[in-house]
Each structure stands twice: as C-alpha cells, then as structure tokens.
Design an enzyme around this catalytic site. Structure first.
Site, PDB file in Angstrom:
ATOM      1  N   LEU A 140      -8.661 -16.547  -6.152  1.00 27.85           N
ATOM      2  CA  LEU A 140      -9.828 -17.475  -6.576  1.00 27.85           C
ATOM      3  C   LEU A 140     -10.480 -17.809  -5.018  1.00 27.85           C
ATOM      4  O   LEU A 140      -9.943 -18.458  -4.296  1.00 27.85           O
ATOM      5  CB  LEU A 140      -9.418 -18.790  -7.464  1.00 27.85           C
ATOM      6  CG  LEU A 140      -8.505 -18.318  -8.504  1.00 27.85           C
ATOM      7  CD1 LEU A 140      -8.187 -19.910  -8.952  1.00 27.85           C
ATOM      8  CD2 LEU A 140      -9.177 -17.551  -9.456  1.00 27.85           C
ATOM      9  N   ASP A 141     -11.728 -17.193  -4.781  1.00 25.75           N
ATOM     10  CA  ASP A 141     -12.240 -17.374  -3.372  1.00 25.75           C
ATOM     11  C   ASP A 141     -13.488 -17.913  -3.450  1.00 25.75           C
ATOM     12  O   ASP A 141     -14.319 -17.514  -4.136  1.00 25.75           O
ATOM     13  CB  ASP A 141     -12.364 -15.878  -2.828  1.00 25.75           C
ATOM     14  CG  ASP A 141     -12.798 -15.900  -1.413  1.00 25.75           C
ATOM     15  OD1 ASP A 141     -12.824 -16.896  -0.815  1.00 25.75           O
ATOM     16  OD2 ASP A 141     -13.497 -14.862  -1.141  1.00 25.75           O
ATOM     17  N   HIS A 197      16.926 -38.264   5.274  1.00 27.86           N
ATOM     18  CA  HIS A 197      16.941 -38.580   3.630  1.00 27.86           C
ATOM     19  C   HIS A 197      18.506 -38.602   3.160  1.00 27.86           C
ATOM     20  O   HIS A 197      19.543 -38.830   4.152  1.00 27.86           O
ATOM     21  CB  HIS A 197      16.613 -37.121   2.862  1.00 27.86           C
ATOM     22  CG  HIS A 197      17.537 -35.831   3.254  1.00 27.86           C
ATOM     23  ND1 HIS A 197      17.366 -35.321   4.479  1.00 27.86           N
ATOM     24  CD2 HIS A 197      18.453 -35.416   2.836  1.00 27.86           C
ATOM     25  CE1 HIS A 197      18.123 -34.050   4.587  1.00 27.86           C
ATOM     26  NE2 HIS A 197      18.694 -34.252   3.337  1.00 27.86           N
ATOM     27  N   SER A 227      -4.201 -20.532  -0.427  1.00 25.15           N
ATOM     28  CA  SER A 227      -3.832 -19.307   0.221  1.00 25.15           C
ATOM     29  C   SER A 227      -3.544 -19.335   1.709  1.00 25.15           C
ATOM     30  O   SER A 227      -3.524 -18.466   2.564  1.00 25.15           O
ATOM     31  CB  SER A 227      -5.205 -18.343   0.054  1.00 25.15           C
ATOM     32  OG  SER A 227      -6.326 -18.921   0.500  1.00 25.15           O
ATOM     33  N   ASP A 245     -11.272 -12.685  -7.863  1.00 24.09           N
ATOM     34  CA  ASP A 245     -10.763 -11.152  -7.333  1.00 24.09           C
ATOM     35  C   ASP A 245      -9.582 -10.895  -8.308  1.00 24.09           C
ATOM     36  O   ASP A 245      -8.560 -11.282  -7.955  1.00 24.09           O
ATOM     37  CB  ASP A 245     -10.407 -11.394  -5.993  1.00 24.09           C
ATOM     38  CG  ASP A 245     -10.487  -9.965  -5.281  1.00 24.09           C
ATOM     39  OD1 ASP A 245     -10.298  -8.984  -6.054  1.00 24.09           O
ATOM     40  OD2 ASP A 245     -10.014  -9.775  -4.240  1.00 24.09           O
ATOM     41  N   LYS A 254      -6.751 -58.521 -29.377  1.00 25.97           N
ATOM     42  CA  LYS A 254      -6.603 -57.140 -29.771  1.00 25.97           C
ATOM     43  C   LYS A 254      -6.510 -56.437 -28.484  1.00 25.97           C
ATOM     44  O   LYS A 254      -7.490 -56.287 -27.714  1.00 25.97           O
ATOM     45  CB  LYS A 254      -8.004 -56.608 -30.621  1.00 25.97           C
ATOM     46  CG  LYS A 254      -7.745 -55.237 -31.198  1.00 25.97           C
ATOM     47  CD  LYS A 254      -9.021 -55.112 -32.108  1.00 25.97           C
ATOM     48  CE  LYS A 254      -8.771 -53.822 -33.014  1.00 25.97           C
ATOM     49  NZ  LYS A 254      -8.117 -52.535 -32.320  1.00 25.97           N
TER      50      LYS A 254
END
Length: 850
Positions: free
Chosen positions: A144-145, A376, A178, A233, A538
């Site tokens: 997806l470009d 951690h 990407s 694409d 309510k």
C-alpha cells in the site's frame, strides 16, 4: 567507539567486520557497528521470514548520505567469487544466464551481508524446497503505497478495508509498516496455488478496492493517477518480484525498518514508521507480531545454525515428545562459554540436570528484576520440570484494576530460580539480573490460555507477601501468541486447594430461573401524577443482567468460587466482551448467588455516559481486541435491581422491597456502582422529590432523562409496563435498518443515508432516512455490514419513490437508534441523527416510542 575492524565467530563461521566506525546514516550518526548490532539482535525474527528465499540485496557501501546528497547504491543478485563457501545458496535460471542467490538461513549469512553494506534485503513470496526447486507462494502480499497528498493514515485505512475482504477469503492478514512511506499486508497461504494465480487474485482484490473506494484507492501502475490516493501494488506476488524483507533496514536518510505491527497500532492516529532502535526495544516485549505468517514447514527449516531455531508453541499447556529437550530454545539462544547463566546437561523430558532432578519443590516461583536494554521483570513458574517464563515490561501489577503485558518467553531451567549475575554485553538478554522475589505458589488453574496462581513471596521480597495473579493469553483460542496479560486478582484462593495440582473445573450452581428484563414505556412527568414513585437517573448504556453462582465443590456443595455470567437484554451471553467487570461484580455481591439488573455504561472524560464510546466495546470476539478495547474504553456496571438472592426469586416483591434487598446485598467495588433512587410523587406529597425535580437534576448532570418506577410495582419479566416510565430530554427511537442510499460528494464511496423502519400491523413501516451523526470511519464499517446482508426486494412498507430509486436493500435484522425532533404528519422522523447500533436489541423489540 568500536575498533575499525575485527574478526568474529558467528554460528561457527568466521566473519571479518571492517570499517566499524563508518557513519552509515549521517542524520542520526548511526555507524556500521550499530547496523551490525541491529541485525544480530533481530536475526531470529528476520530469518523466520527470509529463510529459504533467494535474497536480492540493495547495497550502500559508503552510507546512505543525506536528503540533499544521497549516497550511491546498487542492486546485487548474483554472488561473486569471494563469497564464503558456508553461505547457503541456490541457482535461478534467467532468460540468458544463471544467478546464484544467497539464502539468509543463518545469522552468519545475515551479518556477512550487512558487513558488505547490504542494508536492504528483498525476497519473493515463495521458498525453495529441500530439493532446490521453487515452491508455490506461501504468502500473499499487498504493498500500500501513498501517492502525493496521501499519507500513512490513508494507507492504514486501506489496510483495514483490504483486511475485511481478505478475511472473507479465509485469509487473516498482518501489517508491516514498510520503513519507507507505506504499509505491507501479509497473509499466509497453503502453497496450493501458483504465483500467477495468486497474482491474479491480488490484482482482482486491488481492482475491487478501487471500485468501492475510487476517491481513496488506485490499482493502476501509472504514477500520474496516484495523487491523493493509495496505490495497491498487487504485482509483488509475481514469482519474479521481491518485497523488502520484514525487519530489514531501509536505505533512507533515517534508519527506518520494515517493521511488523499490530492492528491496534494501525488504529492509532499518531501511527509512524519505526526505526531500528524502536524495533530492538519492542522485540523484547511483544515478540514478533508477524509470527503467524511464518509458514515454513518444520522439515524445511535450516539446521546448521541455532539462530534459525524457532519455538513452535508458547502455550503453557504444551505437548512435547518425551525424548525432546524442553530447553532446546533456551540453549539455542545462549553460548555456555560466555554467559554465567545455568546450562544444565540435556535430559530428555525435563529441564533439570541429573544432579538436581527431583530436588525441586514442584511448585516454586521466582521473579527476576532484569536490567537489559530496558528494565523489566521476568515472572517464572515451575511447571513440568522447567520454569515457564513471562517478561513483564511494565513490571508486576500492583493494582487489581490494571492489566500489564506479559510476553511469553522460552522455558528456563529450574536452576534459574537461584540465578543472579551479569549477562555479558553482546549475549542474549545482556545486563544485570537479580532475584526480586521467590517462593512457592498454590495452583488454581493451568490451562492452554489461562493460569491462575497464588504466590507466597519471601519476607522482605518485592511482592510484600502473598498475591493472587491471573495470566491470560490475548490471542483467540487455537492461535499462537506470545502476548499475554497479567492481572492482580483479589484474594480468594479455594480453601484446601492442593499445591501445584490442577483442580477440576467446578460445576456451576445454576440460578433458580432464567430472567428477561422488565421494560419501561415512554412518557412524561404527567404520567406520575398519581401514586407513589421512585425516580432513577436514565443511563445511556446497554441493559445487562449479571447472574452470580457458587461453583459446586468436590462434595457436591455450592462452596466453590463465585462465577459470573453477563447477559444482554435479548439473552445473549456477553461475558467474554466485558472481562474487566467480572472481578468487581464478584467482590461487590455479598450472597451465595444473585441475579442483578443494570446497565453497562462507558463514560467520557467529563464523566458523562457516552453511548458512542460503548459501541467500541460491542461485537468484539477476539480476546486480543477485547483486551485492547477494555484498556482504551473502561466500562462500569450500574446496578438498579435485584431479581434473585441465594436462589430465591424476588420478582414478585414490590420495588421498595427489592431495593432494600439490593442495598443490603450490593457493596459496590471498583467499576460496579449503585446509583441513588429518589423517593417521591409528582407533587412531592409522598416524598422529598417530584418527577420535575428529578428531570431537572438529570439535565444538570448531562444525562438523557429519568426512569420513574411505581414503588409498589412487581417486576414484570420481559414486558413493557407503564409501571415503569422513561422520561427523556430528547426524543429517541429504535429503528430497523431496511436499506441504504449511495452517498454523494466526499461520501460517494460509502453511503449517504440509511432507510429505516418500525414494525407494526402492516409489516416494517417506513419512517424515513438518516444521513447525519456518522463518523467517517463508522461509514465504512456500516457499509461493510450492510453489504453482507444484501437482498433484491424491499423489506419496508410504503417507501416513496424519491427515497427508493437508488436504494440498496438488506435483510432487516439490524437495529439502530436515532435522535430526532419529532414526527411529521406522514409519520416520518423529523431531523433524525444517528446515535449508533443496538446489538442488544432484535427487530421484534422495536416499538414506536409515543
């Protein structure tokens, strides 16, 4: 600063690293040593997605340069004569020549390529089989470009649209930002179709997206058509095409990475690309979000390097070959000559060495404080001869209302329960590690996706004594995921539970009967002119009954832990959708069993009910999505009635008796609340407040109105009664969706309005259309739901031609709610505005609100 060159041993292969102080990314000062360190850190994850795939390299020998002065690079496919013999390779016949391509099947090859300046590594969607022949594709990819004027947020929107289509094809894609400008979507395939077939499917999918969303999507290769749109694409599924490998660096001015992401991250409006430091930091905590796409068969995995070994299962309830080494993954990550960590001799079927086998208590635990790249904690429980381990990036939870991420890691040997020391730099988990607390634990439950234990820490330990924890996997059942949640539970260990022996799943003591909620009729303050009434606010939420029962113990008595089930108004079990309410409901009820009536409500930042927010908690099924939504949108359970206590129904008692019993039974905790009830009559003669007073208070609080309840009224199950009157500030109406009209302008690719009906004696009577009140993202979701329900004929009665000429009809099984200004003389809604779905209602529940 590191030395300019050095020779290292990687997986038994010698690699000479040169020019280590060369700056590869001038914008950030990132050196070649940094690049090599990154690829060494992510080698396991990188190899999992590149293994057995021919690698095309994009090399920057002297660095990437800057935006104003980019560095020179070149593509390389063939291996040259100086390639070490140990680099795995496969030939590919091209039209007039043969190229030998490297296979990134081990860490040594990855480091060697990085040493040559190969920042980017591109691979196809297929692998070589063991015999050297190319196999069919094992994954589909969409690139997806964004064109000029579009951005990453637009790519994320297209990714969600593509995901919906792929899921309908029984493919569940996962996203990768990407490292350039866009997003890649990967979906695992079963290798039964050729590359040409997959490419054709991807092309058709791209064309379908463009047809449905022409203002957002383009599938044509011409760059001139991409302005303001996202190019899907599809061509990278061609057998001759390649895609940047997940976890590969990019040769841009900043050291961005092709980084696997979660769908939750794609919903973040602040979504950005990730650089190599961010990827290294998060990999310790969340593992590999793309793990489900690793389709390499076990017998096709390389065996010449421990870096390519990949765990096949992370569930505590694992099944293993008795002859297998349960610490294989643990050993593969460590060099016993360099780390002081315990490395017991391999003993089939157990994680202990012969010297220590049988010496454990069988129910030990240890919590380590680990100062690695980021501090951690490691939570470890003894189970089946090993320490099952989770990394806690945000530490051990100290409040019962807050869940912490728990990343399932490899099993550790029992000897690790006594280990403290410093793991050398360059080794897996490098940094200081010390015992924060340790001791023994009582086991309450150990299942595939859930562990509940009560741990008893040492005097002066970090826990501060005894604590009860639940550790719950966030992936859907049957899916492999490293991501779990750890939750501090309220004390409540079953008395007499045996240590470290799973208890049988308790049978539940069923409630005395199944209940349907009593319903209120619409009205005004005038309807409360006679009789004694109680007034409640309510709440703009979802009606819900909560049934609490004691589990039956091993002797047949109801003396086990309390179990809670939550049911919607139409009887659907929605317990799984609201796991964050269970503990508080349990703690709030002081009885052996009970059935509560109330409302699930989400509050906005101002403390007012927001039905739109609550919608984000509805219709979720995947545990991971539910957990994420619960963190973003906490809900509360507001209780206003008690239908049963200790097996005795109360529905035949009057309102005052039920209210008194409720106040004696419910002691609200956490997110459970008991809103006040105000006693009085319309003129105030029978109490301190009137309907007008209550309505005024409701308006001041920003609520939608009040519920007036006759104080001597019994509970009329499943009926709409005028003994309960709802009085609203604004008119609202539940409606059945019968169809939609196509939008125009910026909404021409979604919908313009919904066509609405209300059941009556003639059928589903048309009452108008609603085209306002929608959020842009909501339009896409609504259209997707309606597309699945298309029908050819109109389900509505008396739709005028002006509203039906371009209509698309649907099965009338969805209920929504609108707010409106009144009714026209033709019986149409005046100025309706969309409020949201009502999944708790069925079309048969919809009535005309008078």
């Amino acid at each position: 600063m590191p030395a300019r060159s050095q020779t290292v041993s990687v997986g038994g292969h010698r690699v000479t690293l040169t020019h280590l102080d060369t700056v590869i990314y001038p914008e950030t000062g990132t050196t070649k040593a940094d690049v090599l360190g990154y690829y060494a850190a992510v080698a396991d994850l990188f190899i999992a997605h590149a293994v057995n795939r021919p690698a095309t390299r994009k090399r920057w020998v002297h660095g990437v340069g800057t935006l104003d002065s980019p560095g020179a690079f070149f593509f390389q496919k063939n291996l040259d004569a100086s390639t070490p013999e140990w680099v795995p390779r496969r030939p590919i016949q091209h039209s007039d020549h043969v190229n030998d391509y490297p296979l990134v099947n081990n860490m040594a090859t990855l480091i060697w390529l990085a040493q040559l300046g190969a920042l980017e590594i591109h691979v196809p969607q297929w692998q070589f089989g063991r015999g050297g022949d190319p196999r069919n594709p094992d994954r589909l990819v969409l690139d997806l470009d964004p064109g000029e004027g579009a951005g990453l947020a637009d790519c994320a929107e297209v990714a969600r649209l593509a995901r919906s289509i792929l899921r309908d094809m029984n493919l569940d894609p996962l996203p990768v930002t990407s490292g350039s400008t866009g997003i890649h979507l990967y979906a695992a395939l079963d290798s039964t179709h050729t590359a040409a077939q997959i490419s054709a499917v991807a092309h058709e999918l791209a064309r379908s997206l463009e047809a449905d969303h022409p203002a957002l999507v383009v599938s044509d290769m011409k760059r001139m058509l991409r302005t303001g749109k996202v190019f899907v694409d599809w061509s990278q599924n061609n057998a001759a095409k390649t895609t940047i490998a997940p976890y590969s660096l990019r040769g841009r001015s900043h050291p961005w990475v092709a980084a696997p992401r979660t769908w939750d991250e794609l919903n973040d409006p602040g979504l950005t690309q990730l650089d190599y430091q961010q990827v290294m930091q998060r990999m310790e905590y969340i593992g590999d979000p793309l793990a489900a796409i690793d389709t390499t068969e076990v017998n096709e995995r390389p065996t010449d390097d421990s870096a390519a070994i990949k765990a096949t299962g992370l569930s505590p309830e694992r099944t293993q070959d008795p002859a297998a080494d349960p610490l294989a993954v643990y050993r593969s990550k460590r060099d016993s000559s360099r780390t002081p960590e315990p490395m017991p001799e391999r003993t089939a079927g157990t994680g202990t060495s012969p010297a220590t086998a049988g010496s454990s208590t069988d129910h030990s635990f240890v919590i380590h404080e680990h100062h690695a790249r980021s501090k951690h904690y490691d939570f470890r429980l003894e189970h089946d001869g090993v320490l099952v381990s989770w990394a806690l990036p945000k530490g051990v939870p100290t409040e019962s209302g807050v869940n912490h991420l728990a990343v399932h890691t490899e099993d550790h040997p029992l000897e690790y329960g006594r280990f403290e020391g410093t793991i050398p730099s360059g080794e897996y988990g490098a940094g200081e590690i010390m015992i924060w607390d340790r001791g023994e634990y009582d086991l309450e439950k150990w299942r595939d996706h859930e562990v509940i234990v009560t741990v008893h820490g040492e005097p002066g330990g970090g826990l501060g004594g005894t604590k009860r924890f639940a550790i719950i996997q966030t992936a859907a059942a049957g899916m492999d995921s490293q991501n779990w949640l750890i939750h501090l539970m309220k004390p409540g260990m079953t008395a007499g539970a045996r240590r470290y022996r799973p208890l049988p799943e308790p049978a539940a003591a069923a409630p005395a009967r199944i209940y349907s909620p009593m319903l209120a009729a619409a009205g005004s303050p005038a309807d409360t002119a006679e009789g004694a009434w109680a007034f409640e606010m309510k709440w703009d939420g979802m009606r819900a009954l909560a049934a609490l029962t004691r589990a039956v113990d091993s002797h047949g008595g109801a003396d086990g832990p309390m179990q809670v089930r939550i049911f919607s108004r139409n009887g659907h079990d929605v317990t799984a959708s609201y796991p964050d309410l269970i503990d508080d409901i349990t703690a709030s009820v002081h009885a052996d069993s009970a059935v509560l009536d109330g409302e699930i409500v989400a509050f906005d930042r101002g403390g007012r009910p927001d039905f739109g927010l609550l919608q984000t908690r509805m219709n979720l099924t995947a545990p991971q999505e539910i957990a994420a939504s619960a963190r973003l949108t906490p809900v509360h359970y507001l209780v206003f009635d008690l239908l049963e206590r200790n097996g005795q129904p109360l529905v035949d008692s009057g309102y005052d008796e039920r209210r008194a019993e409720l106040e004696n039974t419910l002691r609200p905790q956490g997110r459970v609340q008991l809103p006040p009830a105000f006693l009085g009559g319309a003129d105030g003669s029978t109490g301190p407040i009137s309907a007008a007073d209550a309505l005024h208070a409701s308006r001041d609080l920003g609520l939608e109105g009040v519920l007036a309840k006759q104080r001597d009224s019994t509970y009329s199950e499943g009926r709409r009664s005028r003994q309960w009157i709802k009085i609203k500030h604004h008119l609202s109406q539940e409606v059945v969706i019968g169809g939609w009209r196509t939008g125009t302008g910026h909404r021409h690719d979604t919908l313009g309005s919904l066509l609405l009906g209300i059941p009556d004696a003639t059928g589903l009577r048309y009452v108008g259309r609603v085209g306002t009140g929608f959020r842009d993202r909501e339009l896409v979701e609504i259209l997707a739901r309606l597309e699945q329900r298309r029908r050819n004929d109109c389900p509505l009665v008396e739709v005028p031609a002006t509203d039906s000429w371009d209509a698309h009809w649907v099965e009338p099984d969805l209920v929504g709610e609108v707010e409106f200004a009144g009714w026209t003389s033709q019986g149409r809604l005046r100025h309706p505005s969309w409020r949201g779905w009502r999944p708790d209602k069925s079309p048969a529940d919809v009535v005309l609100e008078q």
